[in-house]
Motif scaffolding. Structure first.
Motif, PDB file in Angstrom:
ATOM      1  N   MET A  93      58.392 -30.533  13.718  1.00 49.24           N
ATOM      2  CA  MET A  93      56.963 -30.321  13.896  1.00 49.24           C
ATOM      3  C   MET A  93      56.487 -29.094  13.137  1.00 49.24           C
ATOM      4  O   MET A  93      55.409 -29.088  12.530  1.00 49.24           O
ATOM      5  N   PHE A  94      57.277 -28.020  13.149  1.00 49.22           N
ATOM      6  CA  PHE A  94      56.852 -26.784  12.518  1.00 49.22           C
ATOM      7  C   PHE A  94      57.291 -26.667  11.060  1.00 49.22           C
ATOM      8  O   PHE A  94      56.773 -25.823  10.327  1.00 49.22           O
ATOM      9  N   SER A  95      58.225 -27.495  10.638  1.00 48.64           N
ATOM     10  CA  SER A  95      58.690 -27.419   9.247  1.00 48.64           C
ATOM     11  C   SER A  95      58.008 -28.431   8.342  1.00 48.64           C
ATOM     12  O   SER A  95      57.887 -28.217   7.139  1.00 48.64           O
ATOM     13  N   ASP A  96      57.537 -29.553   8.904  1.00 50.84           N
ATOM     14  CA  ASP A  96      56.907 -30.609   8.108  1.00 50.84           C
ATOM     15  C   ASP A  96      55.441 -30.733   8.510  1.00 50.84           C
ATOM     16  O   ASP A  96      55.121 -31.275   9.559  1.00 50.84           O
ATOM     17  N   ARG A  97      54.526 -30.230   7.673  1.00 51.72           N
ATOM     18  CA  ARG A  97      53.106 -30.263   7.986  1.00 51.72           C
ATOM     19  C   ARG A  97      52.434 -31.541   7.505  1.00 51.72           C
ATOM     20  O   ARG A  97      51.226 -31.710   7.683  1.00 51.72           O
ATOM     21  N   SER A  98      53.184 -32.445   6.902  1.00 53.52           N
ATOM     22  CA  SER A  98      52.569 -33.644   6.324  1.00 53.52           C
ATOM     23  C   SER A  98      52.031 -34.582   7.396  1.00 53.52           C
ATOM     24  O   SER A  98      51.179 -35.430   7.103  1.00 53.52           O
ATOM     25  N   ARG A  99      52.500 -34.445   8.645  1.00 50.16           N
ATOM     26  CA  ARG A  99      52.075 -35.358   9.708  1.00 50.16           C
ATOM     27  C   ARG A  99      50.941 -34.783  10.546  1.00 50.16           C
ATOM     28  O   ARG A  99      50.486 -35.414  11.487  1.00 50.16           O
ATOM     29  N   THR A 100      50.480 -33.581  10.196  1.00 49.93           N
ATOM     30  CA  THR A 100      49.371 -32.972  10.929  1.00 49.93           C
ATOM     31  C   THR A 100      48.082 -33.745  10.681  1.00 49.93           C
ATOM     32  O   THR A 100      47.749 -34.077   9.543  1.00 49.93           O
ATOM     33  N   VAL A 101      47.359 -34.042  11.759  1.00 51.08           N
ATOM     34  CA  VAL A 101      46.091 -34.754  11.678  1.00 51.08           C
ATOM     35  C   VAL A 101      44.969 -33.795  12.077  1.00 51.08           C
ATOM     36  O   VAL A 101      45.056 -33.124  13.111  1.00 51.08           O
ATOM     37  N   LEU A 102      43.920 -33.722  11.260  1.00 49.22           N
ATOM     38  CA  LEU A 102      42.769 -32.870  11.530  1.00 49.22           C
ATOM     39  C   LEU A 102      41.546 -33.735  11.799  1.00 49.22           C
ATOM     40  O   LEU A 102      41.421 -34.829  11.246  1.00 49.22           O
ATOM     41  N   GLY A 103      40.643 -33.242  12.625  1.00 54.35           N
ATOM     42  CA  GLY A 103      39.442 -34.008  12.959  1.00 54.35           C
ATOM     43  C   GLY A 103      38.241 -33.119  13.181  1.00 54.35           C
ATOM     44  O   GLY A 103      38.382 -31.942  13.553  1.00 54.35           O
ATOM     45  N   VAL A 104      37.048 -33.669  12.944  1.00 52.45           N
ATOM     46  CA  VAL A 104      35.784 -32.963  13.192  1.00 52.45           C
ATOM     47  C   VAL A 104      34.826 -33.933  13.864  1.00 52.45           C
ATOM     48  O   VAL A 104      34.994 -35.162  13.789  1.00 52.45           O
ATOM     49  N   GLY A 105      33.803 -33.388  14.515  1.00 48.06           N
ATOM     50  CA  GLY A 105      32.841 -34.256  15.182  1.00 48.06           C
ATOM     51  C   GLY A 105      31.593 -33.510  15.592  1.00 48.06           C
ATOM     52  O   GLY A 105      31.535 -32.275  15.549  1.00 48.06           O
ATOM     53  N   GLY A 106      30.575 -34.260  15.985  1.00 45.50           N
ATOM     54  CA  GLY A 106      29.336 -33.703  16.506  1.00 45.50           C
ATOM     55  C   GLY A 106      28.856 -34.544  17.679  1.00 45.50           C
ATOM     56  O   GLY A 106      29.157 -35.738  17.773  1.00 45.50           O
ATOM     57  N   GLN A 107      28.117 -33.920  18.594  1.00 45.24           N
ATOM     58  CA  GLN A 107      27.702 -34.635  19.797  1.00 45.24           C
ATOM     59  C   GLN A 107      26.354 -34.130  20.295  1.00 45.24           C
ATOM     60  O   GLN A 107      26.074 -32.925  20.288  1.00 45.24           O
ATOM     61  N   LEU A 108      25.518 -35.056  20.734  1.00 46.12           N
ATOM     62  CA  LEU A 108      24.276 -34.757  21.446  1.00 46.12           C
ATOM     63  C   LEU A 108      24.439 -35.225  22.883  1.00 46.12           C
ATOM     64  O   LEU A 108      24.899 -36.358  23.122  1.00 46.12           O
ATOM     65  N   SER A 109      24.072 -34.385  23.838  1.00 47.04           N
ATOM     66  CA  SER A 109      24.285 -34.712  25.254  1.00 47.04           C
ATOM     67  C   SER A 109      23.056 -34.348  26.073  1.00 47.04           C
ATOM     68  O   SER A 109      22.355 -33.370  25.778  1.00 47.04           O
ATOM     69  N   TYR A 110      22.842 -35.137  27.116  1.00 53.75           N
ATOM     70  CA  TYR A 110      21.789 -34.831  28.096  1.00 53.75           C
ATOM     71  C   TYR A 110      22.377 -35.060  29.484  1.00 53.75           C
ATOM     72  O   TYR A 110      22.868 -36.151  29.794  1.00 53.75           O
ATOM     73  N   ASN A 111      22.338 -34.031  30.302  1.00 51.30           N
ATOM     74  CA  ASN A 111      22.946 -34.098  31.624  1.00 51.30           C
ATOM     75  C   ASN A 111      21.957 -34.651  32.647  1.00 51.30           C
ATOM     76  O   ASN A 111      20.821 -34.184  32.744  1.00 51.30           O
ATOM     77  N   THR A 112      22.385 -35.679  33.407  1.00 55.56           N
ATOM     78  CA  THR A 112      21.542 -36.285  34.426  1.00 55.56           C
ATOM     79  C   THR A 112      22.292 -36.324  35.746  1.00 55.56           C
ATOM     80  O   THR A 112      23.504 -36.093  35.803  1.00 55.56           O
ATOM     81  N   ILE A 113      21.583 -36.667  36.812  1.00 57.22           N
ATOM     82  CA  ILE A 113      22.207 -36.771  38.128  1.00 57.22           C
ATOM     83  C   ILE A 113      23.237 -37.904  38.164  1.00 57.22           C
ATOM     84  O   ILE A 113      24.156 -37.911  38.976  1.00 57.22           O
ATOM     85  N   GLY A 114      23.102 -38.871  37.280  1.00 59.94           N
ATOM     86  CA  GLY A 114      24.049 -39.981  37.213  1.00 59.94           C
ATOM     87  C   GLY A 114      25.137 -39.792  36.185  1.00 59.94           C
ATOM     88  O   GLY A 114      25.821 -40.743  35.805  1.00 59.94           O
ATOM     89  N   GLY A 115      25.327 -38.545  35.732  1.00 62.95           N
ATOM     90  CA  GLY A 115      26.345 -38.262  34.730  1.00 62.95           C
ATOM     91  C   GLY A 115      25.711 -38.042  33.368  1.00 62.95           C
ATOM     92  O   GLY A 115      24.550 -38.385  33.130  1.00 62.95           O
ATOM     93  N   PRO A 116      26.463 -37.473  32.433  1.00 65.80           N
ATOM     94  CA  PRO A 116      25.886 -37.147  31.123  1.00 65.80           C
ATOM     95  C   PRO A 116      25.663 -38.379  30.241  1.00 65.80           C
ATOM     96  O   PRO A 116      26.413 -39.349  30.308  1.00 65.80           O
ATOM     97  N   ILE A 117      24.623 -38.301  29.417  1.00 69.85           N
ATOM     98  CA  ILE A 117      24.387 -39.282  28.353  1.00 69.85           C
ATOM     99  C   ILE A 117      24.808 -38.617  27.046  1.00 69.85           C
ATOM    100  O   ILE A 117      24.330 -37.528  26.714  1.00 69.85           O
ATOM    101  N   ARG A 118      25.720 -39.272  26.291  1.00 67.48           N
ATOM    102  CA  ARG A 118      26.288 -38.633  25.108  1.00 67.48           C
ATOM    103  C   ARG A 118      26.307 -39.585  23.918  1.00 67.48           C
ATOM    104  O   ARG A 118      26.587 -40.779  24.080  1.00 67.48           O
ATOM    105  N   ALA A 119      26.046 -39.024  22.743  1.00 65.27           N
ATOM    106  CA  ALA A 119      26.200 -39.749  21.481  1.00 65.27           C
ATOM    107  C   ALA A 119      27.083 -38.890  20.580  1.00 65.27           C
ATOM    108  O   ALA A 119      26.742 -37.736  20.299  1.00 65.27           O
ATOM    109  N   ARG A 120      28.209 -39.444  20.158  1.00 69.41           N
ATOM    110  CA  ARG A 120      29.189 -38.664  19.406  1.00 69.41           C
ATOM    111  C   ARG A 120      29.580 -39.385  18.129  1.00 69.41           C
ATOM    112  O   ARG A 120      29.761 -40.618  18.126  1.00 69.41           O
ATOM    113  N   VAL A 121      29.731 -38.626  17.052  1.00 68.71           N
ATOM    114  CA  VAL A 121      30.312 -39.128  15.807  1.00 68.71           C
ATOM    115  C   VAL A 121      31.503 -38.248  15.470  1.00 68.71           C
ATOM    116  O   VAL A 121      31.521 -37.043  15.786  1.00 68.71           O
ATOM    117  N   CYS A 122      32.517 -38.829  14.833  1.00 69.52           N
ATOM    118  CA  CYS A 122      33.715 -38.060  14.518  1.00 69.52           C
ATOM    119  C   CYS A 122      34.431 -38.657  13.303  1.00 69.52           C
ATOM    120  O   CYS A 122      34.187 -39.814  12.917  1.00 69.52           O
TER     121      CYS A 122
END
Length: 410
Positions: free
Chosen positions: A363-392
Motif C-alpha cells: 500500500m505504501f510502496s505502490d502508489r499506482s492503485r491510489t484512487v482520488l475523487g472530488v465532488g460538490g453538493q447542495l443541501s437543504y435540511n428539513t424536518i423529514g431529513g436533508p434534500i441533497r444533490a451531489r455530483v462527483c
C-alpha cells in the motif's frame, strides 16, 4: 457545598436507589461544580430521560439536592423515508416496547423495506448498574450491483440470510457505546453475475458454482460464519448530517472462526467550525483483513455517501456512488468544506482518496492503485431529513456521477 439529601421526585424508591448508585455522590462530603457536572452527564446518558436539571433547595447549607428528570414515553414508534436516484425509495419502520423504561426487559422491532431489505428483532435486559444484556435476530435479503477495484467488472449479486447475536453493551457516558459478544451470520447466495457468468442459480440449491464452474467459491459465500466481536463508538457531533463541531470515533475487532480470519477497523471523523457559516469535516478510515480466505460478504468495500448502505462495512467515498469491493487492506480519507449561506441551506466542496492492497507494505510502496475523487453538493435540511444533490468524479472510472436524495440515511 454541603448536601443533606439527594432527591429524585417522580421516581420509585428502587429507581431512586439505582440512580444514586449511578451518580455516586457522597452526601457526607462537600460537593463541587465538577461533581454535579459529572452526575448530570451520568443522568442524561440514560435513554429513558428526555431532559434533566438539578436545583439546590434551602436557604443555607446543608442544601437538599434535587434532580428533576423528565421521562420519555415508555414505548416508541418511528418512521423514516428516503428517496434517491440510486435505489429510488426506502422505508424504515421501528416499533419499541418498553424501550424507554429505566430498567427491565425491552423489545424492539425494525424493518427496512428497500432493495436492501432487512427485519430485525432486538431484546435487551437493562440494569443501570450493570452492562445491558442483548439478544438479536436479523433476516436480510439483498440484490444490488457493485464493482471490483482489481478487475473493473460490474457484478450483480442476490443473496439472503440471517444473523443471530448475543452481546453485552454499556454506555457510561452519553457519547460512548461499547459492545462485546458473539454472532453467527448465515448466507445463501442465489446469484453472482458479472460481464462473464460467474454463477446463476435458478434451482434454489444455493450453490453458486452450479452450472457456472466455480464451486470453489461456495465456502466463502454460503453457509454459517460464526464470529466474536468488540466495538467501541464515541460520537460527539452536534448534528448527524451537518456537524460543526465534535468527533466520531469507531474501533472494531472481529474474529471469524471459519478459516481463522481476524478483521480490525478504525474510523475517525472530526468537525471544525470557522465562524458562523463555514465548517470543515474530515474523516479517515482503515480496515484490515488478516486472512487470505475471508467470507466474501466481510470483504472491504468503499463508495457512496452513506456508511453501511449495502454491506455493514461499506465506507463512504466522495468520488463515486456505487459500491466497490477492495483488497484486504483499505485506507480511505475524505474532506468536506461546507458553507451555510442561508438558514438550512448548505453548499459543499469535497475531496478524498483511497488505496487498497493485499499487503500493508504494498500500500505504501505502490502508489499506482491510489484512487482520488472530488465532488460538490447542495443541501437543504428539513424536518423529514436533508434534500441533497451531489455530483462527483474519480480517477477510478473517470466518469461524472450524480445522485439526488431526500430523506434520512438508513
Amino acid at each position: 457545598v454541603s448536601v443533606s439529601a439527594i432527591e429524585f421526585p417522580g421516581m420509585s424508591d428502587r429507581e431512586s436507589r439505582t440512580m444514586m448508585r449511578k451518580i455516586d455522590l457522597d452526601v457526607t462530603k462537600k460537593i463541587g461544580k465538577a461533581d454535579l457536572d459529572e452526575a448530570m452527564q451520568e443522568i442524561v446518558s440514560v435513554p429513558a430521560f428526555e431532559t434533566a436539571t438539578y436545583s439546590l433547595l434551602g436557604s443555607e447549607e446543608p442544601y437538599r439536592l434535587q434532580f428533576d428528570c423528565i421521562k420519555k414515553p415508555v414505548h416508541q414508534l418511528g418512521l423514516g423515508v428516503r428517496m434517491d436516484t440510486q435505489d429510488w425509495a426506502a422505508l424504515l419502520l421501528n416499533l419499541g416496547l418498553n424501550t424507554n423504561k429505566l430498567e427491565g426487559s425491552k423489545l424492539e422491532f425494525e424493518t427496512r423495506i428497500a432493495q436492501n431489505f432487512y427485519t430485525r428483532l432486538h431484546y435487551s435486559f437493562d440494569i443501570l448498574a450493570l452492562p445491558t444484556i442483548n439478544a438479536e435476530f436479523k433476516w436480510f435479503n439483498s440484490n444490488h450491483d457493485y464493482q471490483a477495484t482489481t478487475s473493473n467488472l460490474l457484478i450483480n449479486s442476490m443473496y439472503r440470510g440471517h444473523e443471530e447475536s448475543v452481546y453485552l453493551s454499556n454506555s457510561r457516558w452519553t457519547a460512548l457505546n461499547m459492545q462485546a459478544g458473539v454472532k453467527n451470520r448465515h448466507y445463501l447466495t442465489k446469484k453472482l453475475l458479472s460481464q462473464f457468468i460467474v454463477g446463476d442459480v435458478s434451482g434454489g440449491d444455493g450453490r453458486v458454482g452450479a452450472g457456472g464452474g466455480v464451486d470453489e467459491l461456495d465456502p466463502y459465500i454460503n453457509g454459517d460464519f460464526p464470529l466474536a466481536f468488540v466495538n467501541v463508538d464515541i460520537f460527539t457531533y452536534d448534528s448527524k448530517y451537518f456537524p460543526r463541531r465534535g468527533l466520531d470515533l469507531k474501533a472494531k475487532a472481529e474474529y471469524y472462526f471459519k478459516n481463522s480470519c481476524p478483521i480490525v477497523s478504525f474510523d475517525f471523523g472530526h468537525a471544525f467550525s470557522f465562524g458562523q457559516h463555514v465548517s470543515l469535516v474530515a474523516d479517515v478510515h482503515a480496515r484490515s483483513i488478516m486472512s487470505s480466505e475471508p467470507c466474501f460478504y466481510a470483504c472491504n468495500s468503499v463508495g457512496g455517501f452513506m456508511e453501511g448502505r449495502y454491506w455493514e462495512q461499506q465506507i463512504p467515498f466522495v468520488g463515486f456512488q456505487q459500491m466497490c469491493v477492495c483488497s484486504n487492506n483499505l485506507l480511505v480519507a475524505n474532506a468536506e468544506l461546507r458553507v451555510n449561506p442561508a438558514k438550512n441551506f448548505y453548499v459543499s466542496a469535497m475531496a478524498g482518496g483511497f488505496d487498497s492492497s493485499y499487503s500493508i507494505d504494498e500500500m505504501f510502496s505502490d502508489r499506482s492503485r491510489t484512487v482520488l475523487g472530488v465532488g460538490g453538493q447542495l443541501s437543504y435540511n428539513t424536518i423529514g431529513g436533508p434534500i441533497r444533490a451531489r455530483v462527483c468524479w474519480s480517477t477510478f472510472d473517470r466518469k461524472v456521477n450524480y445522485v439526488i436524495s431526500a430523506g434520512f440515511d438508513f
